[in-house]
Write an enzyme that holds these catalytic residues in place. Structure first.
Site, mmCIF file in Angstrom:
data_model
loop_
_atom_site.group_PDB
_atom_site.id
_atom_site.type_symbol
_atom_site.label_atom_id
_atom_site.label_comp_id
_atom_site.label_asym_id
_atom_site.label_seq_id
_atom_site.Cartn_x
_atom_site.Cartn_y
_atom_site.Cartn_z
ATOM 1 N N TYR A 14 -13.911 -3.043 10.532
ATOM 2 C CA TYR A 14 -12.799 -2.449 10.166
ATOM 3 C C TYR A 14 -11.655 -3.137 12.271
ATOM 4 O O TYR A 14 -10.817 -2.963 11.962
ATOM 5 C CB TYR A 14 -12.719 -0.876 10.166
ATOM 6 N N SER A 15 -12.442 -2.523 12.872
ATOM 7 C CA SER A 15 -12.311 -2.682 14.458
ATOM 8 C C SER A 15 -12.009 -4.914 14.156
ATOM 9 O O SER A 15 -10.512 -4.664 14.693
ATOM 10 C CB SER A 15 -13.192 -2.864 15.074
ATOM 11 N N ALA A 16 -12.700 -5.462 13.713
ATOM 12 C CA ALA A 16 -12.590 -6.803 13.923
ATOM 13 C C ALA A 16 -10.799 -6.866 13.475
ATOM 14 O O ALA A 16 -10.556 -7.542 14.063
ATOM 15 C CB ALA A 16 -13.780 -7.500 13.376
ATOM 16 N N VAL A 70 -2.711 -6.989 -2.739
ATOM 17 C CA VAL A 70 -2.941 -8.296 -1.036
ATOM 18 C C VAL A 70 -3.817 -8.936 -0.792
ATOM 19 O O VAL A 70 -4.053 -10.081 -0.172
ATOM 20 C CB VAL A 70 -2.624 -6.723 -0.349
ATOM 21 N N GLY A 77 0.721 -0.988 0.102
ATOM 22 C CA GLY A 77 0.072 -0.030 0.250
ATOM 23 C C GLY A 77 0.471 1.694 0.540
ATOM 24 O O GLY A 77 0.253 2.600 1.066
ATOM 25 N N ASN A 132 0.685 -2.749 5.304
ATOM 26 C CA ASN A 132 0.161 -1.653 5.832
ATOM 27 C C ASN A 132 -1.097 -1.016 5.361
ATOM 28 O O ASN A 132 -2.029 -0.798 5.127
ATOM 29 C CB ASN A 132 1.382 -0.218 5.547
ATOM 30 N N SER A 152 1.465 3.437 -2.097
ATOM 31 C CA SER A 152 1.153 4.440 -3.125
ATOM 32 C C SER A 152 0.420 5.487 -2.978
ATOM 33 O O SER A 152 0.491 6.906 -3.674
ATOM 34 C CB SER A 152 0.684 3.958 -4.380
ATOM 35 N N ILE A 162 -4.942 9.781 11.286
ATOM 36 C CA ILE A 162 -3.590 10.345 10.929
ATOM 37 C C ILE A 162 -4.001 10.812 9.700
ATOM 38 O O ILE A 162 -5.271 10.708 8.868
ATOM 39 C CB ILE A 162 -2.995 9.210 9.835
#
Length: 235
Positions: free
Chosen positions: A147-149, A55, A8, A81, A10, A180
């Site tokens: 996403y958390s899982a 990926v 990741g 990443n 790019s 971020i």
């Protein structure tokens, strides 16, 4: 020259990591899925090249990584990443939202490490694996159950692998960024409640995450493994 694969690479945090490592003298293999130019830009100031594969695709990962290793040699480091988000409340979440996030954020750990690690071990020299998790995987965020899982699973997998390969002088750590300032994080308006939860009162910069990843790849970090290090402004 030590070779490091950054997935990741790019854009966002991956771009910052690839750029910093490349400038520090590593040969960076900058993975991308669609944005080849972005990956090439990440390593343009130092040493490295772009390598395209998804990926989330087990076969594509295997073919690309094994061919790259056969041609140029094993990796010293691997930075996992690449990731995606498909947020929404769980009661309205479709199966595809769950499955795609799991594939890209968690299944990819297996796809990457299972192909890169054997040759790292055969080097019989120190190595480094760093997973980019998320504060969401540590705390659990509403609207991000998938996403958390996935990120929580990534943290657990990283810790378990670290214990398995520690005697081989390969360290395995997690970096868990908070809010971020990247395109993926700042899609839409940031709720004031999120900003209020950050004692430093600001979002982090991708370069601040990259600096920690860079340190974890050094010889000075040889005794740091199985850790989850948060970059979150003190949340």
């Amino acid at each position: 020259m030590k070779r490091v694969l950054v997935t990741g690479a790019s854009k966002g945090i991956g771009f910052a990591i690839a750029q910093q490592l490349s400038m520090e003298g590593y040969q960076v293999i900058a993975n991308y899925h669609r944005d080849q130019q972005g990956a090439q830009d990440a390593v343009s100031g130092g040493s490295g090249y772009a390598l395209g594969f998804d990926v989330a695709d087990a076969e594509a990962c295997r073919d690309a990584i094994q061919q790259d290793i056969q041609q140029f040699g094993p990796y010293y480091g691997l930075v996992c990443n690449a990731g995606i988000r498909q947020d929404g409340l769980f009661l309205g979440m479709e199966w595809q939202q769950w499955h795609q996030v799991m594939q890209t954020n968690l299944d990819s750990f297996y796809h990457l490490v299972s192909n890169a690690l054997p040759s790292m071990i055969k080097r019989r020299q120190p190595g480094r694996i760093v997973s980019i998790a998320s504060l969401s995987g540590v705390m659990g965020n509403p609207g991000q159950v998938n996403y958390s899982a996935a990120k929580g699973g990534l943290i657990a997998a990283t810790k378990a692998l670290a214990a398995e390969v520690a005697r081989r002088k390969i360290t395995v750590n997690c970096v868990a960024p908070g809010l971020i300032d990247t395109a993926m994080t700042t899609q839409g308006d940031i709720p004031q409640s999120l900003m209020d939860a950050i004692p430093m009162g600001r979002m982090g910069k991708p370069e601040e995450v990259a600096a920690l990843v860079s340190f974890l790849l050094t010889d000075a970090a040889a005794y740091i493994t199985r850790q989850v290090i948060r970059v979150d402004g003190g949340v």
